[in-house]
Scaffold this active site. Structure first.
Site, short mmCIF file in Angstrom:
data_model
loop_
_atom_site.label_atom_id
_atom_site.label_comp_id
_atom_site.label_asym_id
_atom_site.label_seq_id
_atom_site.Cartn_x
_atom_site.Cartn_y
_atom_site.Cartn_z
CD GLU A 151 11.97 2.21 10.44
OE1 GLU A 151 12.14 2.83 11.51
OE2 GLU A 151 11.85 2.76 9.35
CE LYS A 184 -3.71 2.49 2.33
NZ LYS A 184 -2.97 3.78 2.34
CB CYS A 226 12.24 7.38 11.36
SG CYS A 226 13.00 6.10 10.34
CB VAL A 255 -7.80 1.24 1.79
CG1 VAL A 255 -6.81 0.40 0.98
CG2 VAL A 255 -8.97 1.67 0.89
N GLY A 256 -6.47 0.60 4.56
CA GLY A 256 -5.42 0.04 5.40
C GLY A 256 -5.97 -0.87 6.46
CD GLU A 279 9.52 10.43 14.08
OE1 GLU A 279 10.50 9.85 13.60
OE2 GLU A 279 8.39 9.91 14.14
N PRO A 337 -8.69 5.56 5.11
CG PRO A 337 -8.60 6.91 7.01
CD PRO A 337 -9.24 6.81 5.67
#
Length: 486
Positions: free
Chosen positions: A259, A183, A293, A220-221, A389, A218
């Site tokens: 990850e 995806k 990241c 779809v995920g 982050e 969302p």
């Protein structure tokens, strides 16, 4: 296997067919804010079709057991990537906002090298391990272990390094014999769709083995993380999303490979070369506009040399040329979207309101989604800017008292992805070994390579990409035993 001369990157790959959808969504060029193209907006039904195709291909195509076929197809895929490298580079620059120099590394050429690495590894990797005989109640039993594919894999990637993220999942998964639903990230769908197009047009990979979809919904995920026919989910992105994926996958006890985020620290020891440390810290932080990241977004400096090092970093930030990635000499391109730039700016403003000092930067620039290299001092180690982050070109400087204090501050994070230290070799290595992270750079050492495992401790993820470990994430071990007769 058919041949086409150019990449169009407008269709999804489902069950061996390149398909369009009635609905599309725009992909923007982040350097200009203009529409670059339109990608298919997959529906839940499309995602379900991709899962069904991957399941059918795994169960019936022979892909999981035919090593020779996998080697041949990976050879074809690698050759297609090399042949269309310049097209892929142009699309990556336009859609991702990467500079041409970055496409020569982690934005393109290194991901292509990942495919070659796993192709070569598959030729020699021992899929069978003989454990010998064991005696149980007077009877000898011969035992061995066979490694086989984990099954159907849903691979969901982020926008920042789409080629790296896609191929670091796709290549080992295919080498292991898995089938995949990949995806694309909604902000960078076109470059990922291009990979599907190359697979469809330039390889003999059987229908359904690789499916590539794009979509903004969302749900779809959600299909990919909850479908019973998906055996494993691998995701690269934010830690909050990773937590949600892990929770969603738990209902069917899928294997989860994550990850996730980082808030890595670079530690400058008092016997370091301050010039080298400041140069590394400044220019690595603005690589791809800080959208990485593993970037060291916290700079830990000895209190007695704080002002000296800050001045060096400020000077280096002043030398960073940012703007249109296609312009010669541009080092830093744009952030991916206006939304992301606004998020970065809001975090900087909150940091200043909380007591941090803005030394330089903190400005939005346009056209496009640019943000000036930003340096903050007087940062509380427990503050939002030191703990969360940012994913932008923002460096937070924190003073420490001694090595123990530096280690304590560096480990004061829910994350454990990467880090760096500068100083005399033996002392720097001793500090590095005390930091809880999956990768670490000493005096500028580069650990990022197809043969080097990459991943994090703590809430930076589960599992490792690249290296032999990256292949083994997509394998399951099956132990066999037979009585020894005679």
């Amino acid at each position: 296997m058919s041949e086409t001369s150019t990449i169009t990157a407008k269709r999804m790959l489902i069950d061996g067919n390149l398909v369009e959808t009635p609905s599309t969504f725009a992909s923007l060029n982040p350097a200009t804010g203009e529409v670059l193209g339109h990608a298919p907006d997959a529906t839940v039904a499309d995602a379900e079709a991709a899962v069904a195709a991957a399941r059918r291909a795994f169960d019936t195509s022979g892909w999981a057991t035919d090593v020779a076929l996998r080697i041949r197809c990976l050879e074809q895929f690698h050759a297609a990537l090399v042949e269309h490298r310049d097209e892929l580079a142009a699309l990556t620059i336009a859609e991702v906002g990467a500079t041409p120099a970055l496409t020569q590394g982690a934005q393109l050429d290194q991901p292509i090298a990942i495919v070659k690495y796993y192709l070569d590894l598959l030729r020699d990797y021992p899929l069978t391990e003989d454990l010998g005989n064991v005696e149980v109640r007077g009877q000898q039993h011969h035992r061995w272990v066979e490694k086989e594919a984990a099954g159907v894999v849903a691979a969901i990637i982020a926008y920042n390094y789409p080629n790296q993220l896609a191929l670091a999942k796709l290549a080992p998964a295919l080498a292991a014999g898995c089938t995949v639903i990949l995806k694309a990230a909604p902000d960078t769908p076109l470059i990922t769709l291009a990979l599907g197009e190359l697979i469809a047009n330039h390889t003999d990979i059987p229908a359904g083995v690789v499916n590539v979809i794009s979509g903004a919904d969302p749900q779809v995920g959600a299909v990919l993380t909850t479908a019973p026919d998906v055996d494993m989910v691998t995701f690269t992105g934010s830690t909050p999303t990773g937590r949600a994926i892990m929770a969603a996958a738990s209902s069917t006890l899928k294997k989860v490979f994550l990850e996730l985020g980082g808030k890595s620290a670079a530690i400058v020891l008092d016997d370091a070369d301050f010039g080298t440390a400041a140069l590394f810290s400044a220019f690595s932080m603005v690589t791809h506009a800080g959208q990485g990241c593993a970037l060291t977004s916290r700079l830990l400096v000895p209190r007695s040399h704080h002002d000296e090092i800050v001045e060096l970093v400020k000077t280096n930030f002043g030398h960073v040329r940012y703007g249109d990635p296609n312009e010669p000499g541009t080092y830093m391109g744009p952030l991916i979207s206006e939304k992301q730039r606004d998020k970065v700016d809001a975090m900087v403003q909150r940091a200043v309101a909380a007591g941090a000092t803005l030394v330089t930067g903190g400005e939005k620039k346009g056209p496009g989604y640019f943000y000036t290299p930003t340096l903050l001092t007087d940062v509380d180690p427990d503050s939002e800017i030191a703990q969360e982050e940012v994913f932008g070109p923002v460096l937070a400087v924190i003073a420490y008292d001694d090595d123990d204090d530096a280690v304590r501050i560096a480990n004061n994070s829910i994350y454990g992805l990467s880090g760096a230290v500068f100083g005399s070799q033996e002392r720097a290595l001793a500090v590095a070994r005390r930091i809880r992270t999956g990768t670490f750079s000493i005096n500028g050492g580069n650990y990022f390579s197809p043969d080097s495992p990459f991943g994090g401790f703590k809430q930076s993820g589960i599992g490792r990409e690249m290296g032999r470990a990256g292949l083994e994430e997509f394998l399951e071990a099956k132990t066999f035993a037979v009585p020894v007769v005679g």
